[in-house]
Scaffold this active site. Structure first.
Site, PDB file in Angstrom:
ATOM      1  N   LYS A   1      42.498  43.849  50.955  1.00 54.84           N
ATOM      2  CA  LYS A   1      41.170  43.371  50.530  1.00 54.84           C
ATOM      3  C   LYS A   1      40.115  43.796  51.544  1.00 54.84           C
TER       4      LYS A   1
ATOM      5  N   LEU B   1      49.860  45.742  32.675  1.00 58.44           N
ATOM      6  CA  LEU B   1      50.728  44.612  32.281  1.00 58.44           C
ATOM      7  C   LEU B   1      51.856  44.388  33.284  1.00 58.44           C
ATOM      8  N   SER B   2      51.615  44.770  34.536  1.00 61.71           N
ATOM      9  CA  SER B   2      52.645  44.528  35.572  1.00 61.71           C
ATOM     10  C   SER B   2      52.696  43.050  35.944  1.00 61.71           C
TER      11      SER B   2
ATOM     12  N   ASN C   1      51.319  29.733  44.538  1.00 57.58           N
ATOM     13  CA  ASN C   1      50.079  28.990  44.713  1.00 57.58           C
ATOM     14  C   ASN C   1      50.258  27.508  44.387  1.00 57.58           C
ATOM     15  N   LEU C   2      49.418  26.684  45.006  1.00 54.87           N
ATOM     16  CA  LEU C   2      49.559  25.226  44.915  1.00 54.87           C
ATOM     17  C   LEU C   2      49.452  24.695  43.499  1.00 54.87           C
TER      18      LEU C   2
ATOM     19  N   ASP D   1      44.807  47.571  31.793  1.00 55.53           N
ATOM     20  CA  ASP D   1      45.780  46.784  32.539  1.00 55.53           C
ATOM     21  C   ASP D   1      47.161  47.417  32.335  1.00 55.53           C
TER      22      ASP D   1
ATOM     23  N   ASN E   1      39.535  29.642  46.460  1.00 55.05           N
ATOM     24  CA  ASN E   1      40.815  29.447  45.759  1.00 55.05           C
ATOM     25  C   ASN E   1      40.604  29.171  44.271  1.00 55.05           C
TER      26      ASN E   1
ATOM     27  N   SER F   1      38.307  38.495  48.559  1.00 52.39           N
ATOM     28  CA  SER F   1      38.959  37.211  48.800  1.00 52.39           C
ATOM     29  C   SER F   1      38.514  36.636  50.129  1.00 52.39           C
TER      30      SER F   1
ATOM     31  N   TYR G   1      48.622  42.114  52.026  1.00 54.05           N
ATOM     32  CA  TYR G   1      47.730  41.891  50.879  1.00 54.05           C
ATOM     33  C   TYR G   1      46.303  41.635  51.371  1.00 54.05           C
TER      34      TYR G   1
ATOM     35  N   THR H   1      40.287  35.515  52.084  1.00 53.94           N
ATOM     36  CA  THR H   1      41.360  35.830  53.027  1.00 53.94           C
ATOM     37  C   THR H   1      40.876  36.794  54.111  1.00 53.94           C
TER      38      THR H   1
ATOM     39  N   PHE I   1      39.413  44.013  38.847  1.00 56.01           N
ATOM     40  CA  PHE I   1      40.339  42.929  39.217  1.00 56.01           C
ATOM     41  C   PHE I   1      41.724  43.471  39.549  1.00 56.01           C
TER      42      PHE I   1
HETATM   43  P1  NAD Z   1      46.578  38.690  38.203  1.00 51.06           P
HETATM   44  O1  NAD Z   1      47.815  39.284  38.758  1.00 51.06           O
HETATM   45  O2  NAD Z   1      46.656  37.603  37.213  1.00 51.06           O
HETATM   46  O3  NAD Z   1      45.672  39.867  37.543  1.00 51.06           O
HETATM   47  C1  NAD Z   1      45.702  41.178  38.047  1.00 51.06           C
HETATM   48  C2  NAD Z   1      45.932  42.095  36.843  1.00 51.06           C
HETATM   49  O4  NAD Z   1      45.908  43.440  37.281  1.00 51.06           O
HETATM   50  C3  NAD Z   1      47.280  41.841  36.175  1.00 51.06           C
HETATM   51  O5  NAD Z   1      47.085  41.676  34.788  1.00 51.06           O
HETATM   52  C4  NAD Z   1      48.078  43.123  36.467  1.00 51.06           C
HETATM   53  O6  NAD Z   1      48.941  43.458  35.398  1.00 51.06           O
HETATM   54  C5  NAD Z   1      46.959  44.147  36.641  1.00 51.06           C
HETATM   55  N1  NAD Z   1      47.281  45.279  37.518  1.00 51.06           N
HETATM   56  C6  NAD Z   1      47.790  45.229  38.766  1.00 51.06           C
HETATM   57  N2  NAD Z   1      47.916  46.480  39.259  1.00 51.06           N
HETATM   58  C7  NAD Z   1      47.451  47.323  38.291  1.00 51.06           C
HETATM   59  C8  NAD Z   1      47.320  48.737  38.195  1.00 51.06           C
HETATM   60  N3  NAD Z   1      47.713  49.556  39.165  1.00 51.06           N
HETATM   61  N4  NAD Z   1      46.806  49.257  37.050  1.00 51.06           N
HETATM   62  C9  NAD Z   1      46.421  48.450  36.023  1.00 51.06           C
HETATM   63  N5  NAD Z   1      46.524  47.104  36.063  1.00 51.06           N
HETATM   64  C10 NAD Z   1      47.035  46.559  37.191  1.00 51.06           C
HETATM   65  O7  NAD Z   1      45.683  38.257  39.453  1.00 51.06           O
HETATM   66  P2  NAD Z   1      44.350  37.381  39.491  1.00 51.06           P
HETATM   67  O8  NAD Z   1      44.681  36.092  40.135  1.00 51.06           O
HETATM   68  O9  NAD Z   1      43.669  37.406  38.184  1.00 51.06           O
HETATM   69  O10 NAD Z   1      43.488  38.237  40.552  1.00 51.06           O
HETATM   70  C11 NAD Z   1      42.572  39.192  40.085  1.00 51.06           C
HETATM   71  C12 NAD Z   1      41.921  39.801  41.310  1.00 51.06           C
HETATM   72  O11 NAD Z   1      41.317  38.764  42.092  1.00 51.06           O
HETATM   73  C13 NAD Z   1      42.890  40.515  42.247  1.00 51.06           C
HETATM   74  O12 NAD Z   1      42.244  41.664  42.764  1.00 51.06           O
HETATM   75  C14 NAD Z   1      43.137  39.503  43.353  1.00 51.06           C
HETATM   76  O13 NAD Z   1      43.468  40.134  44.561  1.00 51.06           O
HETATM   77  C15 NAD Z   1      41.795  38.832  43.435  1.00 51.06           C
HETATM   78  N6  NAD Z   1      41.848  37.474  43.993  1.00 51.06           N
HETATM   79  C16 NAD Z   1      42.655  36.542  43.416  1.00 51.06           C
HETATM   80  C17 NAD Z   1      42.701  35.260  43.963  1.00 51.06           C
HETATM   81  C18 NAD Z   1      43.603  34.212  43.372  1.00 51.06           C
HETATM   82  O14 NAD Z   1      43.887  33.224  44.066  1.00 51.06           O
HETATM   83  N7  NAD Z   1      44.058  34.360  42.160  1.00 51.06           N
HETATM   84  C19 NAD Z   1      41.922  34.944  45.062  1.00 51.06           C
HETATM   85  C20 NAD Z   1      41.100  35.925  45.608  1.00 51.06           C
HETATM   86  C21 NAD Z   1      41.073  37.205  45.047  1.00 51.06           C
HETATM   87  C1  WQD Z   2      46.850  26.419  49.039  1.00 54.96           C
HETATM   88  C2  WQD Z   2      47.318  25.316  49.971  1.00 54.96           C
HETATM   89  C3  WQD Z   2      49.373  25.825  51.107  1.00 54.96           C
HETATM   90  C4  WQD Z   2      51.943  25.824  47.611  1.00 54.96           C
HETATM   91  C5  WQD Z   2      46.412  32.313  48.593  1.00 54.96           C
HETATM   92  C6  WQD Z   2      46.213  33.677  49.156  1.00 54.96           C
HETATM   93  C7  WQD Z   2      44.776  34.094  48.976  1.00 54.96           C
HETATM   94  C8  WQD Z   2      44.376  33.958  47.523  1.00 54.96           C
HETATM   95  C9  WQD Z   2      44.613  32.562  47.042  1.00 54.96           C
HETATM   96  C10 WQD Z   2      44.606  36.122  46.493  1.00 54.96           C
HETATM   97  C11 WQD Z   2      47.868  25.863  51.294  1.00 54.96           C
HETATM   98  C12 WQD Z   2      49.542  24.619  50.183  1.00 54.96           C
HETATM   99  C13 WQD Z   2      50.849  25.749  48.444  1.00 54.96           C
HETATM  100  C14 WQD Z   2      52.947  24.827  47.694  1.00 54.96           C
HETATM  101  C15 WQD Z   2      51.688  23.729  49.424  1.00 54.96           C
HETATM  102  N1  WQD Z   2      45.084  34.879  46.695  1.00 54.96           N
HETATM  103  N2  WQD Z   2      50.728  24.727  49.328  1.00 54.96           N
HETATM  104  N3  WQD Z   2      52.778  23.816  48.595  1.00 54.96           N
HETATM  105  O1  WQD Z   2      47.425  30.178  50.539  1.00 54.96           O
HETATM  106  O2  WQD Z   2      45.068  29.237  50.315  1.00 54.96           O
HETATM  107  O3  WQD Z   2      45.604  31.431  49.313  1.00 54.96           O
HETATM  108  O4  WQD Z   2      46.010  32.284  47.226  1.00 54.96           O
HETATM  109  O5  WQD Z   2      43.621  36.610  46.935  1.00 54.96           O
HETATM  110  O6  WQD Z   2      44.645  35.424  49.403  1.00 54.96           O
HETATM  111  O7  WQD Z   2      46.476  33.625  50.535  1.00 54.96           O
HETATM  112  O8  WQD Z   2      46.543  29.376  48.306  1.00 54.96           O
HETATM  113  O9  WQD Z   2      47.554  28.003  46.541  1.00 54.96           O
HETATM  114  O10 WQD Z   2      49.088  29.385  48.054  1.00 54.96           O
HETATM  115  O11 WQD Z   2      47.932  27.357  48.954  1.00 54.96           O
HETATM  116  O12 WQD Z   2      51.574  22.810  50.233  1.00 54.96           O
HETATM  117  O13 WQD Z   2      53.989  24.849  46.975  1.00 54.96           O
HETATM  118  O14 WQD Z   2      48.404  24.623  49.362  1.00 54.96           O
HETATM  119  O15 WQD Z   2      50.061  25.617  52.333  1.00 54.96           O
HETATM  120  O16 WQD Z   2      47.501  24.968  52.313  1.00 54.96           O
HETATM  121  P1  WQD Z   2      46.196  30.002  49.749  1.00 54.96           P
HETATM  122  P2  WQD Z   2      47.840  28.560  47.891  1.00 54.96           P
END
Ligand code: NAD
Ligand code: WQD
Length: 346
Positions: free
Chosen positions: A155, A34-35, A201-202, A32, A181, A126, A151, A128, A82
């Site tokens: 994906k 650590l960004s 995020n919510l 990682d 989510n 995702s 973003y 998404t 991840f």
């Molecule tokens: P996060 O930001 O908490 O974790 C991602 C980690 O990757 C971080 O610790 C960051 O420091 C590290 N990182 C980023 N770029 C890097 C690089 N170039 N080299 C090394 N480390 C790097 O995010 P998360 O919520 O844990 O998401 C993890 C994965 O799941 C991501 O690929 C994200 O797109 C995907 N995802 C997340 C969600 C969500 O809502 N959290 C939903 C769908 C998919």
């Molecule tokens: C959830 C719902 C908002 C914040 C995003 C990314 C998706 C994935 C998950 C990485 C929505 C509403 C939110 C707030 C609100 N990430 N909301 N007030 O948008 O479904 O997905 O995170 O992969 O790619 O798009 O998640 O938690 O941002 O929002 O009303 O302050 O909550 O409108 O309906 P989302 P979210």
């Protein structure tokens, strides 16, 4: 003992998955940069599991550093990838950062898999990629749509890079997991979501509002075509989600994958509205939430939830946690963030 490389392993979902892997008896190496996370997460993982994963800090979008790592660290049985940048709004402002980081990191990983003979990869995708589906619930056969953000496009393109690289190199086996989510935190309250700055995020916004860090929650729209007018999502407990990654790794290592490239939806199969989330949080924690309904957020879709039958059947996995328990875990994490707060709220 199988050694699993977890990229992004100090991040939100990665750290929870490292806990599950260690507790399942795997050896874990975390990379990682650590960004978007803190090194303190490793201490928490050790407190939870009694084990500390190996750790290296470097940027996986740096090809030379990634090649050097794979040349030095042998015996990796599989990779869970991840590591990525994941803030939707930021991706609109900085598309090049997102394309470079998210696409080049995966390409470096795949190049190293071929060069150093690491067959198996699980990729963080995702829901998404589905955009606003025409029909609900969403199955893995639901057509992907144009992404609403750079973003989301990373994906979709990453899935294509993975699919096409595996097709050209059948020695590789990969699984893309499309998360809906992810929400909540580990029951120990020692690891959880660490949004830097103002949460997008919510759920972290809800918990920070409940903690008095934010004045009030803005509910983005109550004029959607849904029962209460607010948007609907499929919120999945992060520990349930992490357990699915262990199952996916076991599937690959045991050669149980039916195709060289597989895709699974990881959700609960239940759609929940924003206003339902507010009410459920209040019921689960006894904390009243101050909120105001405002206009819709640009780029938001109206409603999405998963058809989980394929993942349930093929993986033998199901999301088991209830929403009240999940939101309580998020609240316990928020209250107990301790020294992390400096990291979270800077
Ligand atoms: P996060 O930001 O908490 O974790 C991602 C980690 O990757 C971080 O610790 C960051 O420091 C590290 N990182 C980023 N770029 C890097 C690089 N170039 N080299 C090394 N480390 C790097 O995010 P998360 O919520 O844990 O998401 C993890 C994965 O799941 C991501 O690929 C994200 O797109 C995907 N995802 C997340 C969600 C969500 O809502 N959290 C939903 C769908 C998919
Ligand atoms: C959830 C719902 C908002 C914040 C995003 C990314 C998706 C994935 C998950 C990485 C929505 C509403 C939110 C707030 C609100 N990430 N909301 N007030 O948008 O479904 O997905 O995170 O992969 O790619 O798009 O998640 O938690 O941002 O929002 O009303 O302050 O909550 O409108 O309906 P989302 P979210």
């Amino acid at each position: 003992m199988n050694k699993i490389l977890v990229t992004g392993g100090t991040g939100y979902i990665g750290s929870h998955t490292v806990v599950e892997l260690l507790q399942a008896g795997y050896e874990v190496v975390v990379v990682d940069d650590l960004s978007n996370s803190g090194i303190e997460v490793l201490d928490s993982i050790e407190k939870i599991t009694g084990k500390r994963p190996l750790f290296e800090k470097f940027d996986l979008s740096d090809r030379e550093l990634t090649l050097d790592f794979f040349g030095r660290v042998s015996g990796i049985s599989a990779i869970i990838h991840f590591a990525a940048s994941k803030a939707v709004g930021e991706s609109v402002e900085k598309p090049l950062l997102y394309y470079r980081n998210n696409l080049v990191s995966l390409m470096n990983i795949l190049e190293c898999q071929l060069k150093f003979g690491v067959q198996h990869i699980v990729f963080s995708s995702s829901c998404t990629v589905y955009g606003q589906p025409d029909h609900l619930p969403v199955t893995e056969a639901t057509p992907r749509k144009d992404a609403e953000s750079p973003y989301g496009n990373t994906k979709r393109v990453n899935e294509d890079i993975l699919r096409d690289t595996i097709a050209a190199n059948p020695v590789l086996k990969g699984i893309a997991l499309r998360y809906f989510n992810p929400v909540g935190a580990h029951p120990s309250a020692l690891i959880g979501e660490l949004p830097l700055g103002v949460p997008q995020n919510l759920v972290p916004f809800i918990t920070q509002t409940a903690a008095g860090i934010r004045d009030e929650l803005h509910v983005f729209g109550d004029d959607y075509n849904t029962p209460d007018g607010s948007a609907i999502r499929d919120y999945i407990n992060v520990v349930d989600l992490s357990k699915a990654h262990v199952v996916a790794i076991e599937r690959l290592l045991a050669g149980k994958n039916r195709q060289n490239y597989e895709v699974f939806n990881l959700g609960t199969g239940k759609g929940v509205s924003v206003l339902e989330m507010v009410r459920t949080f209040e019921k689960a924690t006894g904390v009243n939430l101050k909120y105001t309904v405002v206009g819709r957020r640009a780029g938001d879709i109206e409603k999405i939830w998963a058809d989980t039958s394929y993942a349930n059947r093929e993986l033998g996995w199901k999301a088991l946690s209830g929403l009240e328990e999940t939101l309580r875990s998020a609240w316990e994490w928020e209250k107990g963030c301790g020294g992390y707060k400096l990291l979270i709220y800077k």
